[in-house]
Enzyme design. Structure first.
Site, PDB file in Angstrom:
ATOM      1  N   GLU A  97       1.326  64.759   2.883  1.00 27.87           N
ATOM      2  CA  GLU A  97       2.713  63.384   2.112  1.00 27.87           C
ATOM      3  C   GLU A  97       2.333  62.579   1.117  1.00 27.87           C
ATOM      4  O   GLU A  97       1.544  62.588   1.050  1.00 27.87           O
ATOM      5  CB  GLU A  97       3.885  63.225   3.522  1.00 27.87           C
ATOM      6  CG  GLU A  97       4.136  64.530   3.872  1.00 27.87           C
ATOM      7  CD  GLU A  97       4.567  63.735   4.882  1.00 27.87           C
ATOM      8  OE1 GLU A  97       4.917  62.827   4.948  1.00 27.87           O
ATOM      9  OE2 GLU A  97       5.661  64.687   6.237  1.00 27.87           O
ATOM     10  N   HIS A 146      10.902  63.492   5.296  1.00 29.72           N
ATOM     11  CA  HIS A 146      10.759  63.056   7.135  1.00 29.72           C
ATOM     12  C   HIS A 146      11.032  61.818   7.086  1.00 29.72           C
ATOM     13  O   HIS A 146      10.903  60.997   7.207  1.00 29.72           O
ATOM     14  CB  HIS A 146       8.582  62.659   6.472  1.00 29.72           C
ATOM     15  CG  HIS A 146       8.158  62.164   7.697  1.00 29.72           C
ATOM     16  ND1 HIS A 146       6.650  62.591   7.935  1.00 29.72           N
ATOM     17  CD2 HIS A 146       8.288  62.012   9.078  1.00 29.72           C
ATOM     18  CE1 HIS A 146       6.656  62.013   9.096  1.00 29.72           C
ATOM     19  NE2 HIS A 146       7.312  61.740   9.387  1.00 29.72           N
ATOM     20  N   ARG A 173       4.571  68.389  11.918  1.00 29.40           N
ATOM     21  CA  ARG A 173       4.359  68.322  10.700  1.00 29.40           C
ATOM     22  C   ARG A 173       3.693  68.893   9.652  1.00 29.40           C
ATOM     23  O   ARG A 173       2.989  70.367  10.087  1.00 29.40           O
ATOM     24  CB  ARG A 173       2.302  67.316  11.411  1.00 29.40           C
ATOM     25  CG  ARG A 173       2.241  66.205  12.285  1.00 29.40           C
ATOM     26  CD  ARG A 173       2.910  64.833  11.140  1.00 29.40           C
ATOM     27  NE  ARG A 173       2.480  63.555  11.947  1.00 29.40           N
ATOM     28  CZ  ARG A 173       2.905  62.852  11.808  1.00 29.40           C
ATOM     29  NH1 ARG A 173       4.385  63.480  12.180  1.00 29.40           N
ATOM     30  NH2 ARG A 173       3.290  61.667  12.715  1.00 29.40           N
TER      31      ARG A 173
HETATM   32  C1  8YV Z   1       8.016  58.650  11.765  1.00 29.33           C
HETATM   33  C2  8YV Z   1       7.032  59.829  12.952  1.00 29.33           C
HETATM   34  O1  8YV Z   1       8.713  58.080  10.895  1.00 29.33           O
HETATM   35  O2  8YV Z   1       6.258  59.384  14.922  1.00 29.33           O
HETATM   36  C3  8YV Z   1       5.921  59.973  14.343  1.00 29.33           C
HETATM   37  O3  8YV Z   1       5.057  60.641  14.410  1.00 29.33           O
HETATM   38  O4  8YV Z   1       6.590  61.719  12.099  1.00 29.33           O
HETATM   39  C4  8YV Z   1       8.072  59.674  12.230  1.00 29.33           C
HETATM   40  O5  8YV Z   1       9.547  60.133  12.929  1.00 29.33           O
HETATM   41  C5  8YV Z   1       6.708  58.205  10.839  1.00 29.33           C
HETATM   42  O6  8YV Z   1       5.081  58.859  11.606  1.00 29.33           O
HETATM   43  C6  8YV Z   1       6.588  56.619  10.561  1.00 29.33           C
HETATM   44  O7  8YV Z   1       5.191  55.776  10.541  1.00 29.33           O
END
Ligand code: 8YV
Length: 322
Positions: A270, A288, A241
């Site tokens: 983001e 992302h 993150r």
């Molecule tokens: C996702 C991510 O694409 O799953 C997670 O926590 O960071 C990513 O892989 C994204 O969050 C989709 O909601």
């Protein structure tokens, strides 16, 4: 599944196979325009819904959770990360919250490896040169970069994704070091060296890959002080993150050459990316994409639905977080 179909709000457009399965089993409210809902819109859209299939782009903070209609009893997030959800507020309100671990482990570890190689070997700089028609020909000293094979990889957070990256990095003969709350159980470390202390990990990390969740404890874990402890010319990658990194400090270290390069798939705030990253030649940036494969996004959606199916059938969802 119960005889009456629960109403499910799906906050973003999901892969067709996922939306089809959801529509088979639930009365679905879709978001074909795929715009992110703010708090008041989420409350309005959720009116009368039994559950929400949410994404990391939804801000389910305390106010948003307290504002949810009474009818909403469950939130299944289409992500492994739950930092966008105030879990304490969800617990207080009696909401079931589930996430989607496991199914995105490989895809995210693949992107971490891509970032390591892309940053180390100046991939986006070379790509940009060719697109700008700026390549004047091969020379023995052009765009010399950092060798990855045989180097030391430091992993912060040796969970599912960290361990999978370690496995991939072993194919590059990398020496694996990690920092975690606890050492891995006997037989699971596969030769990776545990550092109980973050500073001790930093000192040996020619490459550093972040795999910890965003929590108050990990907020800006990579900052001017911790970057200074990395070897000169180290390479940092982040698929966790954005909040784990202090952008100003990272940009400063990339400018001075303290760090050779950075590969980033996640950013604080983001989709607004600190403009300093865009101006640097030694950054390899992705929007992302960690879990963005067809197979993975389908699996994430099915997993979120599995959790909701369990909840509405009176079983305990396998990925229940709250
Ligand atoms: C996702 C991510 O694409 O799953 C997670 O926590 O960071 C990513 O892989 C994204 O969050 C989709 O909601």
């Amino acid at each position: 599944m119960p005889t009456t179909r629960p109403t499910l709000l799906i906050t973003r457009r999901l892969p067709q196979a996922v939306e089809d399965r959801a529509a088979r089993d639930y009365d679905v409210r879709l978001n074909p325009e795929d715009t992110a809902y703010d708090g008041p819109t989420l409350t309005r859209k959720a009116e009368g819904a039994d559950a929400i299939l949410a994404c990391a782009s939804d801000r389910l903070d305390q106010a948003a959770i307290e504002g949810l209609p009474e009818s909403v009893r469950a939130v299944a997030t289409f992500s492994v990360g739950v930092d966008h959800i105030d879990l304490a507020a969800a617990k207080e309100r009696g909401l079931m919250v589930s996430n989607t671990p496991d199914v995105l482990t490989d895809a995210t570890a693949d992107v971490a490896l891509l970032l390591m190689l892309g940053a180390a070997r100046r991939a986006s700089e070379g790509d940009r040169m060719i697109r700008a028609d700026g390549w004047t020909g091969w020379t023995p000293t052009q765009m010399l970069a950092t060798h990855m094979t045989g180097k030391r990889l430091g992993i912060v957070g040796m969970g599912r994704i960290g361990r999978t990256l370690a496995r991939r990095a072993r194919a590059f003969d990398m020496e694996i070091h990690y920092h975690n709350r606890r050492p891995l159980p006997d037989g699971e470390a596969e030769g990776a060296i545990f550092h109980g202390d973050l500073d001790s990990l930093l000192a040996v990390s020619d490459f550093l890959s972040l795999h910890c969740p965003a929590t108050p404890e990990t907020n800006r874990l990579l900052n001017a002080e911790t970057i200074a402890k990395l070897p000169d010319g180290a390479i940092v990658v982040n698929t966790a993150r954005g909040a784990v990194v202090d952008d100003e400090a990272l940009i400063a270290a990339l400018k001075t050459g303290k760090l050779a390069a950075a590969g980033l798939d996640v950013f604080e705030g983001e989709p607004n990316v600190h403009p300093g990253y865009r101006d640097l030649a030694n950054t390899f940036l992705l929007p992302h994409l960690g879990s963005a494969t067809v197979e993975t996004r389908n699996a994430m959606g099915f997993r979120a639905l599995d959790n909701l199916d369990a909840f509405f059938s009176g079983r305990n969802p396998g990925d229940r977080v709250v």
